[in-house]
Write an enzyme that holds these catalytic residues in place. Structure first.
Site, short mmCIF file in Angstrom:
data_model
loop_
_atom_site.label_atom_id
_atom_site.label_comp_id
_atom_site.label_asym_id
_atom_site.label_seq_id
_atom_site.Cartn_x
_atom_site.Cartn_y
_atom_site.Cartn_z
N GLY A 50 0.84 -1.37 0.07
CA GLY A 50 0.22 0.05 -0.09
C GLY A 50 0.77 1.26 0.06
O GLY A 50 0.35 2.36 0.25
N THR A 51 2.23 1.19 -0.09
CA THR A 51 3.03 2.08 -0.15
C THR A 51 3.12 3.08 -1.66
O THR A 51 2.84 2.33 -2.74
CB THR A 51 4.65 1.80 -0.31
OG1 THR A 51 4.76 1.02 1.06
CG2 THR A 51 5.41 2.97 -0.21
N THR A 52 2.54 4.42 -1.44
CA THR A 52 2.36 5.11 -2.93
C THR A 52 3.78 6.00 -3.02
O THR A 52 4.54 5.99 -2.13
CB THR A 52 1.09 5.94 -2.71
OG1 THR A 52 1.70 6.91 -1.72
CG2 THR A 52 0.05 5.04 -2.54
N ASN A 109 -5.19 2.37 -2.21
CA ASN A 109 -5.78 2.30 -0.87
C ASN A 109 -6.47 1.18 -0.62
O ASN A 109 -7.37 0.63 -1.61
CB ASN A 109 -6.81 3.40 -1.06
CG ASN A 109 -7.46 4.08 0.21
OD1 ASN A 109 -7.99 3.16 0.89
ND2 ASN A 109 -7.58 5.19 0.49
N HIS A 146 -4.90 14.93 3.70
CA HIS A 146 -4.18 13.97 4.47
C HIS A 146 -3.55 14.60 5.58
O HIS A 146 -3.12 15.64 5.56
CB HIS A 146 -3.17 13.09 3.59
CG HIS A 146 -3.93 11.95 2.63
ND1 HIS A 146 -4.28 12.33 1.31
CD2 HIS A 146 -4.26 10.75 2.77
CE1 HIS A 146 -5.16 11.16 1.07
NE2 HIS A 146 -5.06 10.09 1.76
N LYS A 158 2.30 12.49 5.54
CA LYS A 158 2.28 11.80 4.38
C LYS A 158 3.31 12.23 3.24
O LYS A 158 3.36 13.63 3.14
CB LYS A 158 0.87 12.09 3.45
CG LYS A 158 0.75 11.26 2.24
CD LYS A 158 -0.86 10.96 1.83
CE LYS A 158 -0.85 10.16 0.72
NZ LYS A 158 -0.36 8.75 0.75
N GLY A 194 -1.92 8.66 -3.77
CA GLY A 194 -1.97 7.56 -4.66
C GLY A 194 -3.55 7.28 -5.07
O GLY A 194 -3.90 7.07 -6.14
N THR A 195 -4.36 7.52 -4.07
CA THR A 195 -5.71 7.45 -4.13
C THR A 195 -6.43 8.50 -5.17
O THR A 195 -7.12 8.06 -5.88
CB THR A 195 -6.57 7.56 -2.68
OG1 THR A 195 -6.05 6.60 -1.87
CG2 THR A 195 -8.03 7.39 -2.88
#
Length: 234
Positions: A71-73, A98, A131, A135, A141-142
């Site tokens: 889940g790393t962006t 996400n 966010h 972050k 990324g979402t």
């Protein structure tokens, strides 16, 4: 199930709590900078690290036949390399911008709305994401996934830009505010009205639960998957 957590920040700790509640054992917790660990202790790995080490974490898992959820962006310039490695090694890999179950439903709603709005040229699309201040990447990324969903389903848009308008361009506003888990808004605005769809995360629990559900699902499989596969949607 034995789980390795690659990245042990706030998200990693939340995933650990949920995994244990669901009857799993966390056998590795790897923080940033740690490289001397045996990933083969785990049945599955969950990567919520940082952009500079995400690919090496994922590659290490695939090379050692350990399914990996990431889940790393902010590392997606190497995503196709990860896909190629997974296919070569017959590994198992899921990346999602996400993992929240609600957000993945929101992704599909966004695509459906984009199709409906494509013929209505009087509406301009914009996006906003908010966010927490920790972050590292912007836009999220979402937000990028949402923008790509519009571009794929609306013939009026070809790209997106951060904090910038342009022809056939979706502008994305990114805000960083303390203690905000994640809010994403897609707006269609005309001279006469405005349509908004929005997802608001109240805690990190939703992201963490989705990651654990994905980890449970992928064990015993091979291939490159998405959360649509896990949730059987889309």
């Amino acid at each position: 199930m034995n789980i390795a957590l690659l990245g042990y920040g706030k998200m990693g700790k939340t995933i650990e709590q949920i995994a244990i509640k669901r009857g799993h054992k966390v056998v590795l917790t790897i923080d940033k900078g740690d490289t001397n660990y045996d990933i083969t202790k785990a049945d599955v790995a969950i990567d919520f690290s940082i952009p500079t080490v995400a690919y090496s974490n994922i590659a290490n898992c695939i090379d050692n036949n350990v399914p990996v959820i990431s889940g790393t962006t902010g590392w997606l310039d190497k995503y196709e390399d990860a896909v190629a490695l997974c296919e070569e090694k017959k590994g198992a890999f899921i990346y999602a911008s996400n993992f929240s179950l609600g957000v993945n439903i929101f992704f599909e709603l966004n695509k459906t709305l984009a199709k409906m709005m494509s013929a209505l040229k009087q509406y301009n699309v914009s996006m906003e994401e908010i966010h927490h201040t920790q972050k590292l990447d912007a836009p999220s990324g979402t937000a990028i996934t949402l923008a790509d969903g519009v571009i794929e389903n609306h013939d009026g848009y070809k790209n997106w830009k951060l904090e910038e308008n342009g022809e056939q361009t979706i502008p994305i506003a990114a805000k960083r505010i303390a203690d905000v888990p994640g809010t994403h808004t897609v707006t269609y605005e005309s001279e006469v009205d405005t349509i908004n769809i929005e997802h608001v995360a109240h805690t990190r629990q939703g992201f963490a639960l989705g990651a654990v559900v994905a980890a449970e699902w992928i064990v015993g499989k091979s291939g490159v998957f998405t959360m649509n596969d896990v949730l059987n949607i889309g």
